[in-house]
Design a protein around this motif. Sequence first.
Motif, PDB file in Angstrom:
ATOM      1  N   ASN A  31       0.844  -1.204   0.000  1.00 27.08           N
ATOM      2  CA  ASN A  31       0.000   0.000   0.000  1.00 27.08           C
ATOM      3  C   ASN A  31       0.879   1.254   0.000  1.00 27.08           C
ATOM      4  OD1 ASN A  31      -1.764   2.103   0.505  1.00 27.08           O
ATOM      5  ND2 ASN A  31      -2.859   1.029   2.136  1.00 27.08           N
ATOM      6  N   PRO A  32       0.780   2.101  -1.040  1.00 29.82           N
ATOM      7  CA  PRO A  32       1.634   3.296  -1.119  1.00 29.82           C
ATOM      8  C   PRO A  32       1.274   4.373  -0.091  1.00 29.82           C
ATOM      9  CG  PRO A  32       0.075   3.268  -2.950  1.00 29.82           C
ATOM     10  CD  PRO A  32      -0.092   1.963  -2.210  1.00 29.82           C
ATOM     11  N   ASP A  33       0.094   4.265   0.528  1.00 29.21           N
ATOM     12  CA  ASP A  33      -0.324   5.257   1.525  1.00 29.21           C
ATOM     13  C   ASP A  33       0.266   4.986   2.905  1.00 29.21           C
ATOM     14  OD1 ASP A  33      -1.852   6.521  -0.406  1.00 29.21           O
ATOM     15  OD2 ASP A  33      -3.658   5.350   0.079  1.00 29.21           O
ATOM     16  N   LYS A  34       0.938   3.866   3.043  1.00 27.13           N
ATOM     17  CA  LYS A  34       1.517   3.504   4.338  1.00 27.13           C
ATOM     18  C   LYS A  34       3.026   3.420   4.212  1.00 27.13           C
ATOM     19  CE  LYS A  34      -2.551   1.384   6.155  1.00 27.13           C
ATOM     20  NZ  LYS A  34      -2.975   0.621   7.294  1.00 27.13           N
ATOM     21  N   SER A  35       3.713   3.683   5.345  1.00 24.39           N
ATOM     22  CA  SER A  35       5.185   3.644   5.320  1.00 24.39           C
ATOM     23  C   SER A  35       5.709   3.015   6.603  1.00 24.39           C
ATOM     24  CB  SER A  35       5.753   5.058   5.178  1.00 24.39           C
ATOM     25  OG  SER A  35       5.512   5.791   6.357  1.00 24.39           O
ATOM     26  N   ILE A  36       6.948   2.610   6.549  1.00 27.64           N
ATOM     27  CA  ILE A  36       7.596   2.029   7.733  1.00 27.64           C
ATOM     28  C   ILE A  36       7.669   3.068   8.852  1.00 27.64           C
ATOM     29  CG2 ILE A  36       9.765   1.088   8.632  1.00 27.64           C
ATOM     30  CD1 ILE A  36       8.217  -0.907   6.940  1.00 27.64           C
ATOM     31  N   SER A  37       7.955   4.302   8.483  1.00 28.50           N
ATOM     32  CA  SER A  37       8.043   5.370   9.483  1.00 28.50           C
ATOM     33  C   SER A  37       6.714   5.555  10.202  1.00 28.50           C
ATOM     34  CB  SER A  37       8.476   6.671   8.814  1.00 28.50           C
ATOM     35  OG  SER A  37       8.521   7.713   9.748  1.00 28.50           O
ATOM     36  N   GLN A  38       5.616   5.592   9.441  1.00 22.10           N
ATOM     37  CA  GLN A  38       4.298   5.716  10.059  1.00 22.10           C
ATOM     38  C   GLN A  38       3.952   4.463  10.857  1.00 22.10           C
ATOM     39  OE1 GLN A  38       1.707   6.523   6.746  1.00 22.10           O
ATOM     40  NE2 GLN A  38       1.907   8.751   6.989  1.00 22.10           N
ATOM     41  N   CYS A  39       4.402   3.329  10.395  1.00 25.45           N
ATOM     42  CA  CYS A  39       4.189   2.076  11.118  1.00 25.45           C
ATOM     43  C   CYS A  39       4.849   2.148  12.494  1.00 25.45           C
ATOM     44  CB  CYS A  39       4.740   0.903  10.311  1.00 25.45           C
ATOM     45  SG  CYS A  39       4.562  -0.701  11.105  1.00 25.45           S
ATOM     46  N   CYS A  40       6.076   2.653  12.541  1.00 29.61           N
ATOM     47  CA  CYS A  40       6.790   2.785  13.810  1.00 29.61           C
ATOM     48  C   CYS A  40       6.089   3.788  14.727  1.00 29.61           C
ATOM     49  CB  CYS A  40       8.235   3.195  13.560  1.00 29.61           C
ATOM     50  SG  CYS A  40       9.198   1.906  12.748  1.00 29.61           S
ATOM     51  N   ASP A  41       5.571   4.873  14.141  1.00 26.93           N
ATOM     52  CA  ASP A  41       4.805   5.841  14.924  1.00 26.93           C
ATOM     53  C   ASP A  41       3.547   5.194  15.496  1.00 26.93           C
ATOM     54  OD1 ASP A  41       6.705   7.735  14.283  1.00 26.93           O
ATOM     55  OD2 ASP A  41       5.477   8.736  12.762  1.00 26.93           O
ATOM     56  N   PHE A  42       2.896   4.360  14.686  1.00 24.78           N
ATOM     57  CA  PHE A  42       1.700   3.650  15.138  1.00 24.78           C
ATOM     58  C   PHE A  42       2.041   2.723  16.306  1.00 24.78           C
ATOM     59  CE2 PHE A  42      -0.775  -0.324  14.916  1.00 24.78           C
ATOM     60  CZ  PHE A  42      -2.022   0.167  15.263  1.00 24.78           C
ATOM     61  N   ILE A  43       3.127   1.999  16.178  1.00 23.67           N
ATOM     62  CA  ILE A  43       3.548   1.086  17.251  1.00 23.67           C
ATOM     63  C   ILE A  43       3.780   1.873  18.534  1.00 23.67           C
ATOM     64  CG2 ILE A  43       5.402  -0.454  18.031  1.00 23.67           C
ATOM     65  CD1 ILE A  43       5.699  -1.267  15.018  1.00 23.67           C
ATOM     66  N   ALA A  44       4.486   2.999  18.429  1.00 23.92           N
ATOM     67  CA  ALA A  44       4.765   3.817  19.610  1.00 23.92           C
ATOM     68  C   ALA A  44       3.480   4.348  20.234  1.00 23.92           C
ATOM     69  CB  ALA A  44       5.693   4.969  19.248  1.00 23.92           C
ATOM     70  N   SER A  45       2.534   4.780  19.405  1.00 18.18           N
ATOM     71  CA  SER A  45       1.286   5.316  19.954  1.00 18.18           C
ATOM     72  C   SER A  45       0.475   4.217  20.635  1.00 18.18           C
ATOM     73  CB  SER A  45       0.467   6.026  18.871  1.00 18.18           C
ATOM     74  OG  SER A  45      -0.039   5.136  17.917  1.00 18.18           O
ATOM     75  N   GLU A  46       0.506   3.000  20.079  1.00 18.14           N
ATOM     76  CA  GLU A  46      -0.208   1.889  20.700  1.00 18.14           C
ATOM     77  C   GLU A  46       0.441   1.483  22.027  1.00 18.14           C
ATOM     78  OE1 GLU A  46      -3.222   0.335  19.615  1.00 18.14           O
ATOM     79  OE2 GLU A  46      -3.130   2.245  18.540  1.00 18.14           O
ATOM     80  N   VAL A  47       1.749   1.490  22.076  1.00 18.49           N
ATOM     81  CA  VAL A  47       2.452   1.161  23.319  1.00 18.49           C
ATOM     82  C   VAL A  47       2.099   2.193  24.387  1.00 18.49           C
ATOM     83  CG1 VAL A  47       4.728   1.001  24.402  1.00 18.49           C
ATOM     84  CG2 VAL A  47       4.323  -0.087  22.191  1.00 18.49           C
ATOM     85  N   ARG A  48       2.027   3.453  23.985  1.00 21.13           N
ATOM     86  CA  ARG A  48       1.664   4.516  24.931  1.00 21.13           C
ATOM     87  C   ARG A  48       0.252   4.298  25.455  1.00 21.13           C
ATOM     88  NH1 ARG A  48       0.077  10.478  23.979  1.00 21.13           N
ATOM     89  NH2 ARG A  48       0.370  11.348  26.043  1.00 21.13           N
ATOM     90  N   LYS A  49      -0.682   3.950  24.565  1.00 24.20           N
ATOM     91  CA  LYS A  49      -2.064   3.694  24.982  1.00 24.20           C
ATOM     92  C   LYS A  49      -2.134   2.542  25.975  1.00 24.20           C
ATOM     93  CE  LYS A  49      -4.139   5.215  20.638  1.00 24.20           C
ATOM     94  NZ  LYS A  49      -4.814   4.732  19.415  1.00 24.20           N
ATOM     95  N   MET A  50      -1.255   1.556  25.793  1.00 21.67           N
ATOM     96  CA  MET A  50      -1.229   0.397  26.691  1.00 21.67           C
ATOM     97  C   MET A  50      -0.684   0.768  28.062  1.00 21.67           C
ATOM     98  SD  MET A  50       0.305  -2.580  24.295  1.00 21.67           S
ATOM     99  CE  MET A  50      -0.260  -2.831  22.638  1.00 21.67           C
ATOM    100  N   GLY A  51       0.092   1.850  28.111  1.00 18.78           N
ATOM    101  CA  GLY A  51       0.664   2.280  29.388  1.00 18.78           C
ATOM    102  C   GLY A  51       1.826   1.429  29.847  1.00 18.78           C
TER     103      GLY A  51
END
Length: 142
Positions: A31-51
């Motif tokens: 998918n050209p709308d997604k990137s590894i950089s955004q994927c890493c940001d997503f992972i970080a935001s999910e980890v933050r939500k998990m606390g």
Amino acid sequence: MKQTLAFENAIKKYLDEFASNDSVFALKYANPDKSISQCCDFIASEVRKMGVCGLEDSEVYGLAVHYYDESDVKIDQNVNYQVTCNYHVELTDEQKEEARAEAMKQYQKALYDQMVANNLKAKKTSSKESADNEQNRPTLFD
């Protein structure tokens, strides 16, 4: 948001391998709308939500796959994070020898600096004692 290049590389390596073994995921991964950089940001935001402060590798990779599987993932843009990757670097024999030689140089310099400091301290102490002895020495006029 900053993430280490090693983290991005580790995620990309895993996803590349996963996509090569799963043709359905490979289409989503392209998918050209997604990137590894955004994927890493997503992972970080999910980890933050998990606390939590950290996750197992399999959990992190699962989040990466989830990012590409879902079309409408939300990324918290206000996450400031640092990533630590636990990976092993294999050094060549030449690199090991260079590192050993550099460590020896640093150790020898530390020992030399300590000896110099001890000598200066000893000289200050002996000169102070000499001055004290000079003051307490009886003279002909006492």
